[in-house]
Design a protein around this motif. Structure first.
Motif, short mmCIF file in Angstrom:
data_model
loop_
_atom_site.label_atom_id
_atom_site.label_comp_id
_atom_site.label_asym_id
_atom_site.label_seq_id
_atom_site.Cartn_x
_atom_site.Cartn_y
_atom_site.Cartn_z
N MET A 30 0.85 -1.17 0.00
CA MET A 30 0.00 0.00 0.00
C MET A 30 0.89 1.23 0.00
O MET A 30 1.71 1.43 0.88
N GLN A 31 0.73 2.04 -1.01
CA GLN A 31 1.58 3.21 -1.16
C GLN A 31 0.76 4.47 -0.94
O GLN A 31 -0.37 4.58 -1.40
N SER A 32 1.34 5.42 -0.21
CA SER A 32 0.62 6.67 0.01
C SER A 32 1.02 7.68 -1.04
O SER A 32 2.13 7.65 -1.56
N ASN A 33 0.09 8.54 -1.34
CA ASN A 33 0.40 9.61 -2.29
C ASN A 33 0.21 10.95 -1.60
O ASN A 33 -0.15 11.03 -0.43
N LEU A 34 0.42 12.00 -2.32
CA LEU A 34 0.38 13.34 -1.74
C LEU A 34 -1.02 13.71 -1.26
O LEU A 34 -1.17 14.47 -0.31
N TYR A 35 -2.05 13.16 -1.87
CA TYR A 35 -3.41 13.51 -1.48
C TYR A 35 -3.77 12.99 -0.09
O TYR A 35 -4.71 13.47 0.53
N ASP A 36 -3.04 12.00 0.40
CA ASP A 36 -3.31 11.51 1.75
C ASP A 36 -2.93 12.53 2.81
O ASP A 36 -3.44 12.49 3.93
N PHE A 37 -2.03 13.44 2.48
CA PHE A 37 -1.55 14.44 3.44
C PHE A 37 -2.30 15.77 3.36
O PHE A 37 -2.01 16.67 4.13
N VAL A 38 -3.25 15.90 2.45
CA VAL A 38 -3.98 17.15 2.29
C VAL A 38 -4.75 17.53 3.56
O VAL A 38 -4.70 18.68 3.99
N PRO A 39 -5.46 16.60 4.22
CA PRO A 39 -6.16 17.01 5.45
C PRO A 39 -5.21 17.50 6.55
O PRO A 39 -5.53 18.46 7.26
N ILE A 40 -4.06 16.88 6.66
CA ILE A 40 -3.09 17.31 7.67
C ILE A 40 -2.56 18.69 7.32
O ILE A 40 -2.45 19.56 8.19
N LEU A 41 -2.22 18.91 6.08
CA LEU A 41 -1.72 20.21 5.65
C LEU A 41 -2.77 21.30 5.81
O LEU A 41 -2.45 22.43 6.20
N MET A 42 -4.03 20.94 5.55
CA MET A 42 -5.11 21.92 5.74
C MET A 42 -5.26 22.28 7.21
O MET A 42 -5.46 23.45 7.54
N GLN A 43 -5.14 21.30 8.08
CA GLN A 43 -5.26 21.57 9.51
C GLN A 43 -4.11 22.44 10.00
O GLN A 43 -4.31 23.37 10.78
N VAL A 44 -2.90 22.16 9.55
CA VAL A 44 -1.75 22.97 9.94
C VAL A 44 -1.91 24.39 9.42
O VAL A 44 -1.67 25.37 10.14
N ALA A 45 -2.33 24.54 8.16
CA ALA A 45 -2.51 25.87 7.58
C ALA A 45 -3.61 26.63 8.32
O ALA A 45 -3.45 27.83 8.62
N PHE A 46 -4.71 25.96 8.63
CA PHE A 46 -5.79 26.61 9.37
C PHE A 46 -5.30 27.06 10.75
O PHE A 46 -5.63 28.15 11.21
N SER A 47 -4.52 26.22 11.42
CA SER A 47 -4.02 26.57 12.75
C SER A 47 -3.12 27.79 12.71
O SER A 47 -3.24 28.70 13.53
N VAL A 48 -2.21 27.83 11.75
CA VAL A 48 -1.29 28.96 11.63
C VAL A 48 -2.05 30.24 11.31
O VAL A 48 -1.82 31.29 11.91
N VAL A 49 -2.98 30.16 10.36
CA VAL A 49 -3.77 31.34 9.99
C VAL A 49 -4.62 31.80 11.17
O VAL A 49 -4.72 33.00 11.43
N PHE A 50 -5.20 30.87 11.90
CA PHE A 50 -6.02 31.24 13.05
C PHE A 50 -5.21 31.95 14.12
O PHE A 50 -5.65 32.95 14.69
N VAL A 51 -4.01 31.45 14.41
CA VAL A 51 -3.18 32.07 15.43
C VAL A 51 -2.80 33.50 15.03
O VAL A 51 -2.96 34.45 15.80
N PHE A 52 -2.31 33.66 13.82
CA PHE A 52 -1.90 35.00 13.39
C PHE A 52 -3.09 35.94 13.24
O PHE A 52 -2.99 37.12 13.57
N ALA A 53 -4.23 35.42 12.77
CA ALA A 53 -5.42 36.27 12.65
C ALA A 53 -5.91 36.71 14.02
O ALA A 53 -6.30 37.87 14.21
N THR A 54 -5.89 35.82 14.99
CA THR A 54 -6.33 36.17 16.34
C THR A 54 -5.43 37.23 16.95
O THR A 54 -5.91 38.20 17.56
N ILE A 55 -4.13 37.07 16.79
CA ILE A 55 -3.20 38.06 17.32
C ILE A 55 -3.38 39.41 16.64
O ILE A 55 -3.42 40.46 17.28
N PHE A 56 -3.51 39.41 15.33
CA PHE A 56 -3.66 40.65 14.58
C PHE A 56 -4.97 41.36 14.93
O PHE A 56 -4.99 42.56 15.19
N ILE A 57 -6.06 40.60 14.97
CA ILE A 57 -7.37 41.21 15.24
C ILE A 57 -7.42 41.74 16.67
O ILE A 57 -7.94 42.85 16.90
N SER A 58 -6.88 40.99 17.64
CA SER A 58 -6.91 41.49 19.01
C SER A 58 -6.03 42.72 19.18
O SER A 58 -6.35 43.62 19.95
N ASN A 59 -4.93 42.78 18.45
CA ASN A 59 -4.07 43.95 18.51
C ASN A 59 -4.73 45.15 17.82
O ASN A 59 -4.60 46.29 18.27
#
Length: 122
Positions: A1-30
């Motif tokens: 069973m071989q994994s391809n790049l599409y298997d990592f899309v949910p993980i990458l989306m979660q990481v991207a959402f987390s980073v954007v959320f942190v910076f957006a929260t800091i910016f908006i509160s400031n």
């Protein structure tokens, strides 16, 4: 069973959402937060008690020794918990291994008591 790049899309989306959320929260509160600056607001607050003396007074080495010993002997619970849960399945072999582990901890504890590491007064 071989994994391809599409298997990592949910993980990458979660990481991207987390980073954007942190910076957006800091910016908006400031950006939206109040900006009242005063000398009283910038003072240190210590439970309503005025600060007296230097905050950098050295602690006794005994304090750090007891803290490190607490962490050291507290870690044993991490190893004892799975053993206690799986006690019936690991049998006599697991009992002997845990007995060796506990005896090693007992030797360490007796060494600490002999060196009088837990006594506060000299």
């Amino acid at each position: 069973m071989q994994s391809n790049l599409y298997d990592f899309v949910p993980i990458l989306m979660q990481v991207a959402f987390s980073v954007v959320f942190v910076f957006a929260t800091i910016f908006i509160s400031n950006y939206l937060g109040p900006k009242h600056r005063s000398s009283k607001k910038n003072q240190n607050f210590e439970c309503g008690i005025e600060s007296i003396g230097d905050a950098r007074t050295p602690f006794a080495v005994k304090y750090f020794l007891v803290a490190i010993l607490f962490v050291l002997f507290d870690i044993e619970i991490i190893f004892m918990y799975p053993w206690a849960i799986n006690f019936k399945t690991i049998g006599i072999s697991g009992l002997l291994k845990m007995g060796g582990f506990i005896s090693l901890l007992l030797v360490g504890y007796l060494y600490i008591v002999k060196r009088k590491a837990l006594e506060w007064e000299k």
